[in-house]
Design an enzyme around this catalytic site. Sequence first.
Site, PDB file in Angstrom:
ATOM      1  N   GLU A 427       0.833  -1.217   0.000  1.00  0.00           N
ATOM      2  CA  GLU A 427       0.000   0.000   0.000  1.00  0.00           C
ATOM      3  C   GLU A 427       0.867   1.266   0.000  1.00  0.00           C
ATOM      4  O   GLU A 427       0.584   2.240   0.688  1.00  0.00           O
ATOM      5  CB  GLU A 427      -0.976  -0.037   1.194  1.00  0.00           C
ATOM      6  CG  GLU A 427      -2.155   0.935   1.137  1.00  0.00           C
ATOM      7  CD  GLU A 427      -2.884   0.925  -0.193  1.00  0.00           C
ATOM      8  OE1 GLU A 427      -3.272  -0.172  -0.643  1.00  0.00           O
ATOM      9  OE2 GLU A 427      -3.063   2.004  -0.765  1.00  0.00           O
TER      10      GLU A 427
HETATM   11  C1  LIG Z   1       2.155  -9.869   0.637  1.00  0.00           C
HETATM   12  C2  LIG Z   1       1.967  -8.816  -0.404  1.00  0.00           C
HETATM   13  C3  LIG Z   1       0.680  -8.450  -0.780  1.00  0.00           C
HETATM   14  C4  LIG Z   1       0.485  -7.497  -1.786  1.00  0.00           C
HETATM   15  N1  LIG Z   1      -0.784  -7.222  -2.225  1.00  0.00           N
HETATM   16  C5  LIG Z   1      -0.946  -6.455  -3.338  1.00  0.00           C
HETATM   17  C6  LIG Z   1      -2.234  -6.315  -3.951  1.00  0.00           C
HETATM   18  O1  LIG Z   1      -3.239  -6.852  -3.479  1.00  0.00           O
HETATM   19  N2  LIG Z   1      -2.325  -5.587  -5.117  1.00  0.00           N
HETATM   20  C7  LIG Z   1      -1.238  -4.999  -5.685  1.00  0.00           C
HETATM   21  O2  LIG Z   1      -1.388  -4.373  -6.722  1.00  0.00           O
HETATM   22  N3  LIG Z   1      -0.008  -5.078  -5.106  1.00  0.00           N
HETATM   23  C8  LIG Z   1       0.162  -5.801  -3.958  1.00  0.00           C
HETATM   24  N4  LIG Z   1       1.406  -5.938  -3.395  1.00  0.00           N
HETATM   25  C9  LIG Z   1       2.535  -5.237  -3.984  1.00  0.00           C
HETATM   26  C10 LIG Z   1       3.043  -4.092  -3.115  1.00  0.00           C
HETATM   27  O3  LIG Z   1       2.121  -3.036  -3.103  1.00  0.00           O
HETATM   28  C11 LIG Z   1       4.427  -3.693  -3.638  1.00  0.00           C
HETATM   29  O4  LIG Z   1       5.318  -4.728  -3.258  1.00  0.00           O
HETATM   30  C12 LIG Z   1       4.897  -2.345  -3.122  1.00  0.00           C
HETATM   31  O5  LIG Z   1       4.135  -1.315  -3.700  1.00  0.00           O
HETATM   32  C13 LIG Z   1       6.375  -2.070  -3.406  1.00  0.00           C
HETATM   33  O6  LIG Z   1       6.671  -2.313  -4.754  1.00  0.00           O
HETATM   34  P1  LIG Z   1       7.933  -3.242  -5.124  1.00  0.00           P
HETATM   35  O7  LIG Z   1       7.791  -4.505  -4.361  1.00  0.00           O
HETATM   36  O8  LIG Z   1       8.049  -3.332  -6.584  1.00  0.00           O
HETATM   37  O9  LIG Z   1       9.174  -2.489  -4.518  1.00  0.00           O
HETATM   38  P2  LIG Z   1      10.008  -1.341  -5.272  1.00  0.00           P
HETATM   39  O10 LIG Z   1       9.088  -0.316  -5.820  1.00  0.00           O
HETATM   40  O11 LIG Z   1      10.993  -1.967  -6.201  1.00  0.00           O
HETATM   41  O12 LIG Z   1      10.781  -0.692  -4.049  1.00  0.00           O
HETATM   42  C14 LIG Z   1      11.994  -1.244  -3.501  1.00  0.00           C
HETATM   43  C15 LIG Z   1      12.548  -0.223  -2.506  1.00  0.00           C
HETATM   44  O13 LIG Z   1      12.883   0.993  -3.189  1.00  0.00           O
HETATM   45  C16 LIG Z   1      12.187   2.086  -2.603  1.00  0.00           C
HETATM   46  N5  LIG Z   1      11.771   3.011  -3.676  1.00  0.00           N
HETATM   47  C17 LIG Z   1      11.161   2.702  -4.834  1.00  0.00           C
HETATM   48  N6  LIG Z   1      10.944   3.817  -5.553  1.00  0.00           N
HETATM   49  C18 LIG Z   1      11.425   4.854  -4.853  1.00  0.00           C
HETATM   50  C19 LIG Z   1      11.483   6.273  -5.046  1.00  0.00           C
HETATM   51  N7  LIG Z   1      10.979   6.846  -6.128  1.00  0.00           N
HETATM   52  N8  LIG Z   1      12.069   7.010  -4.094  1.00  0.00           N
HETATM   53  C20 LIG Z   1      12.543   6.449  -2.970  1.00  0.00           C
HETATM   54  N9  LIG Z   1      12.505   5.120  -2.718  1.00  0.00           N
HETATM   55  C21 LIG Z   1      11.954   4.338  -3.641  1.00  0.00           C
HETATM   56  C22 LIG Z   1      10.999   1.485  -1.880  1.00  0.00           C
HETATM   57  O14 LIG Z   1      10.569   2.289  -0.790  1.00  0.00           O
HETATM   58  C23 LIG Z   1      11.552   0.145  -1.411  1.00  0.00           C
HETATM   59  O15 LIG Z   1      12.221   0.292  -0.203  1.00  0.00           O
HETATM   60  C24 LIG Z   1       1.614  -6.868  -2.366  1.00  0.00           C
HETATM   61  C25 LIG Z   1       2.898  -7.198  -1.951  1.00  0.00           C
HETATM   62  C26 LIG Z   1       3.083  -8.178  -1.010  1.00  0.00           C
HETATM   63  C27 LIG Z   1       4.493  -8.567  -0.629  1.00  0.00           C
END
Ligand SMILES: Cc1cc2nc3c(=O)[nH]c(=O)nc-3n(C[C@H](O)[C@H](O)[C@H](O)COP(=O)(O)OP(=O)(O)OC[C@H]3O[C@@H](n4cnc5c(N)ncnc54)[C@H](O)[C@@H]3O)c2cc1C
Length: 576
Positions: A427
Amino acid sequence: MTYTAPIDGLRFALRHHAGLGDPAAPDGVAAPDDDTLAALLTEAGRFAVARMVPLYRIADREGARLVAGEVQTTTGFKALYQDWIEGGWNAVMAPEEHGGMALPLSVGTALLEIWTSANMAFMLGPVLTQAAVEVLLAHADEKLRAAWIEPLVAGTITATMALTEPQAGSDLGALRTRAEPAGDGTYRLFGQKIFISWGEHDLTENIVHLVLARLPDAAPGSKGISLFLVPKILPDGSRNDLHCTGIEHKLGIHGSPTCAMSFGDAAGAVGWLVGASHRGLACMFTMMNRARLATGMQGVAIAELACQQATAFAAERRQGLDEAGHPAAIDAHPDVRRMLRSLRAATLAGRAIAFTTAGCIDRAEHSHDPAEVARAALLTPMAKAHCGELGVAAASLNIQLHGGMGYVEETGAAQLLRDVRIVPIYEGTNGIQAIDLVQRKVRRDGGAAARAEIARLRQAAMASEGSNSLAGVAPRLLQAAAALEQATDWLLAPQRSEPECLANATAYLTLFATAIAGGYLAAALVAAEAEGPDVGGPKAPDDFAAITRFYAAQSLPTCASLASIVTEGAASVLES
Ligand SMILES: Cc1cc2nc3c(=O)[nH]c(=O)nc-3n(C[C@H](O)[C@H](O)[C@H](O)COP(=O)(O)OP(=O)(O)OC[C@H]3O[C@@H](n4cnc5c(N)ncnc54)[C@H](O)[C@@H]3O)c2cc1C
């Protein structure tokens, strides 16, 4: 695992943090009277204890399973879900014309805390369905609303939020799922989504996916994203072209299936546009405040659970001697008392922030007063991120308090930490929340909403000066307000570059939330004391004053260090 719903604490939070039923605001948000509220929370607590708590450990041990492309939920979840919808719990937040009780968000927040403590993995499903109802109510056309809202409210179908793709997590502008017009008002979707909570399951026959995708003429980036409703089973009863390709093996919330979903392996998954084309992200943002608050509440719910578990264990476990030389329960030792009070402080501080935010969102939606709208927007990233961090810290401290028994799975303490660890990640990660706070909520309006919050903190300090039960709290609140003001001024200085501001955005969010939670605790107690015993409203929990003093002595002093990290620490992050 045992759990008792904290009915009195929640009634107090509703009255004195959310401001529900405030006699000073008689034409405010409509809410059930206090007796009805107490009955509702008690009934929700009974259901939680009788039906949800017994499946908490089982769901963790078994998890959801993918068998021949179908997801089988954990033992007992099917029967629990039937009882959940037959009891009408799925509908409580929906408008009356759709079979709901139209309760304010604050009351929904109290119910959510109870049910999430009782079974976080299960509750994720209904939370997503409720969010989908809000999106459809706000943006879908009459036909879509007529077809889908009622079964979603009744719970005969569930919903997902299908946003994330392998290359598009925090940056949704990078998503690639395509939506092609079919010429008959429907669309065909093609693409892969990952991490979709409750994307596939056996609790209901049908599942509705709210999918973000790109139309052929979409601009690149986040401006070219549209929102589509894509059901698993189409209205003619046929199976849509979408399926679950795998479920994640993850750290916690094993009972919640986290699915990889494939849309359009053959002729394309049939979908309908929700809202205007290219306005998909804006549609999702209408429910963002509520969804982020709900996520933060998971932190509060687990902090409460950790607190209850730690208190019971510390009264039982004997180590060392008491002052009279008898074997002592560990809760007699000062360091264990410190841990117990820290757990309780985390719970009450998180609840104070979450319910204050819920009350603001309710008032903002009721009155559209720009000041309430701005305040709700300011508080939301803190409710999501800080309450989540408090939950993680509380679950970790609960393990520490258990000693070796905390580290083994037997006691269940480890499960709380594994479950709650997701809260800072999904989220919108907590890093993204901190950026949102600094860039959009503080700098964009020149600090107006932040300064209004700092003024409230100073008012709370002045009010607490007159309370005997808050001796010593006012100076700590004033020091925290000064630290927050100093850091805010630094961020607002015209010469500040964006990287400098964002380098320690997380420290700023922690500083802000830590400071205002102290103010909310003190102000609530002062207000309850001012009402006196005759009003008959909810009383402050017995330990509320002691925990507020503990919080002032143990947490508020960290505000000064956090302010110096914000104002002096950017170079240490940015220099090469
Ligand atoms: C158990 C689980 C349930 C989930 N449920 C859903 C769901 O129902 N629907 C759905 O759509 N998604 C869902 N997600 C996905 C979740 O919302 C994402 O994992 C989350 O938004 C982070 O995206 P990412 O994993 O690609 O991390 P990334 O975006 O790759 O981030 C990796 C790190 O980099 C940092 N970062 C990234 N961009 C920036 C920036 N511009 N500036 C500073 N820091 C940055 C982040 O804070 C993080 O620490 C779920 C994930 C999990 C693990």
